[in-house]
Design a protein around this motif. Sequence first.
Motif, PDB file in Angstrom:
ATOM      1  N   UNK A  15       0.928  -1.199   0.236  1.00 22.97           N
ATOM      2  CA  UNK A  15       0.024   0.086   0.039  1.00 22.97           C
ATOM      3  C   UNK A  15       0.832   1.190   0.075  1.00 22.97           C
ATOM      4  N   UNK A  16       1.920   1.404   0.890  1.00 24.66           N
ATOM      5  CA  UNK A  16       2.902   2.441   0.862  1.00 24.66           C
ATOM      6  C   UNK A  16       3.520   2.590  -0.599  1.00 24.66           C
ATOM      7  N   UNK A  17       3.729   1.752  -1.286  1.00 27.16           N
ATOM      8  CA  UNK A  17       4.550   1.680  -2.738  1.00 27.16           C
ATOM      9  C   UNK A  17       3.646   2.333  -3.492  1.00 27.16           C
ATOM     10  N   UNK A  18       2.420   1.735  -3.454  1.00 24.32           N
ATOM     11  CA  UNK A  18       1.410   2.518  -4.545  1.00 24.32           C
ATOM     12  C   UNK A  18       1.028   3.840  -4.508  1.00 24.32           C
ATOM     13  N   UNK A  19       0.935   4.232  -3.100  1.00 23.69           N
ATOM     14  CA  UNK A  19       0.679   5.522  -2.729  1.00 23.69           C
ATOM     15  C   UNK A  19       1.729   6.529  -3.427  1.00 23.69           C
ATOM     16  N   UNK A  20       3.004   6.010  -3.464  1.00 24.69           N
ATOM     17  CA  UNK A  20       4.148   6.729  -4.040  1.00 24.69           C
ATOM     18  C   UNK A  20       4.189   6.849  -5.427  1.00 24.69           C
ATOM     19  N   UNK A  24      -3.627   7.943  -6.635  1.00 24.59           N
ATOM     20  CA  UNK A  24      -4.677   7.086  -6.017  1.00 24.59           C
ATOM     21  C   UNK A  24      -4.468   7.555  -4.314  1.00 24.59           C
ATOM     22  N   UNK A  25      -5.375   7.693  -3.739  1.00 27.82           N
ATOM     23  CA  UNK A  25      -5.632   7.787  -2.290  1.00 27.82           C
ATOM     24  C   UNK A  25      -5.247   6.507  -1.690  1.00 27.82           C
ATOM     25  N   UNK A  26      -4.575   6.795  -0.527  1.00 27.58           N
ATOM     26  CA  UNK A  26      -4.179   5.588   0.350  1.00 27.58           C
ATOM     27  C   UNK A  26      -5.375   4.760   0.877  1.00 27.58           C
ATOM     28  N   UNK A  27      -6.494   5.313   0.835  1.00 25.10           N
ATOM     29  CA  UNK A  27      -7.804   4.434   1.298  1.00 25.10           C
ATOM     30  C   UNK A  27      -8.418   3.823   0.216  1.00 25.10           C
ATOM     31  N   UNK A  28      -8.260   4.451  -0.988  1.00 25.57           N
ATOM     32  CA  UNK A  28      -8.731   3.785  -2.342  1.00 25.57           C
ATOM     33  C   UNK A  28      -8.022   2.577  -2.520  1.00 25.57           C
ATOM     34  N   UNK A  29      -6.531   2.805  -2.450  1.00 24.37           N
ATOM     35  CA  UNK A  29      -5.719   1.729  -2.691  1.00 24.37           C
ATOM     36  C   UNK A  29      -6.014   0.496  -1.536  1.00 24.37           C
ATOM     37  N   UNK A  61      -7.901  -0.644 -10.721  1.00 23.30           N
ATOM     38  CA  UNK A  61      -8.521   0.264  -9.720  1.00 23.30           C
ATOM     39  C   UNK A  61      -9.972   0.822 -10.146  1.00 23.30           C
ATOM     40  N   UNK A  62     -11.019   0.543  -9.201  1.00 21.23           N
ATOM     41  CA  UNK A  62     -12.032   1.476  -9.586  1.00 21.23           C
ATOM     42  C   UNK A  62     -12.132   2.557  -8.751  1.00 21.23           C
ATOM     43  N   UNK A  63     -12.433   3.620  -9.653  1.00 20.39           N
ATOM     44  CA  UNK A  63     -12.368   4.946  -8.853  1.00 20.39           C
ATOM     45  C   UNK A  63     -13.597   5.130  -7.967  1.00 20.39           C
ATOM     46  N   UNK A  64     -13.802   5.703  -6.942  1.00 22.71           N
ATOM     47  CA  UNK A  64     -14.885   5.998  -5.952  1.00 22.71           C
ATOM     48  C   UNK A  64     -15.636   6.987  -6.688  1.00 22.71           C
ATOM     49  N   UNK A 121      -3.119   5.509 -16.870  1.00 16.71           N
ATOM     50  CA  UNK A 121      -2.509   4.797 -15.846  1.00 16.71           C
ATOM     51  C   UNK A 121      -3.326   4.851 -14.458  1.00 16.71           C
ATOM     52  N   UNK A 122      -3.512   6.372 -14.245  1.00 11.72           N
ATOM     53  CA  UNK A 122      -4.299   6.860 -12.941  1.00 11.72           C
ATOM     54  C   UNK A 122      -5.747   6.646 -13.091  1.00 11.72           C
ATOM     55  N   UNK A 123      -6.269   6.124 -14.159  1.00  9.60           N
ATOM     56  CA  UNK A 123      -7.811   6.152 -14.523  1.00  9.60           C
ATOM     57  C   UNK A 123      -8.297   7.303 -15.166  1.00  9.60           C
TER      58      UNK A 123
END
Length: 296
Positions: A15-20, A24-29, A61-64, A121-123
């Motif tokens: 989760x930390x790596x994907x935030x970097x 995407x937000x940490x909560x969504x990840x 990842x499905x966007x909120x 890449x980020x939706x």
Amino acid sequence: MEKIIYHEVDKKRLDHFLVEVTSFSRSLITKSIKNGEILVNGKMVKPGFMLSMNDEITYAITEEQTYDVKPVNIPLNIVYEDEHILVINKPKGLVVHPAPSYKGDTLVSALIYHYQSLSDVNGPQRLGIVHRIDKDTSGLLMVAKTNEAHQNLAKALKNHEIQRSYYAIVHGTPNTQFGTIDAPIGRDPNYRTKNTVIKTGRHAVTHFEVVETNGKFSLLRCNLETGRTHQIRVHLQYIGYPIVGDPLYSYKRPYVDNGQMLHAYKLHYIHPITKKEMTHEVPLPLEFEEFLKLNN
């Protein structure tokens, strides 16, 4: 499905790596990992899974957010452009991409109006967006037209290979011409909209130089070694020299009413495709110069 190969020697939480490396937000990840939308080597894992060298991360990842981003004819100040990337001088007041708290016109709205090819890449809510700067911070921003360029730039950002330099006008005068602020930044436990220097925060380093000062106000040149949210704003407030006009972090009368006086004036990086060394620079905004003259 998008794919990222973990190339680091040291282990790191998924989760930390994907935030970097994503926007995407940490909560969504975290939610996406638990929903099986993020896999490591084809298997479901927990958010705290420790990545090892050559692990393959796949995600869809499905966007909120469920709203559409509509194209809007907002003029863009293009500093550099080729078939792979754009470098834009973003004006103060323009939000980079939509969020649950903001669904108005954004830089993404302008990008999809002017360009048919942007990285996804980020939706769909963040087409082309590799990194961002705050709404009321002006200056240089990189945009990726292709996924390959985007992934290479994201990796370079994570590895601190992109040099980002800012001008800031602050209250007071630091007691040294050159300085380094090395202090971890995390969410302020008392104010959910703010970040702060906190022991449990993430590693953050900002270098600064005093360009000019009149005792009451100073123009600083700041270089980011890391890229935490609100990093320069938090760090300068932390050492007692908040940015003029900062609505969140300045405890002194703002003197300006349209946000913090912070400008991303320079980018230095290796082109993600051609590998050519690139440098872009834009001048100090007129309002900065006028403020310094009026308050000299």
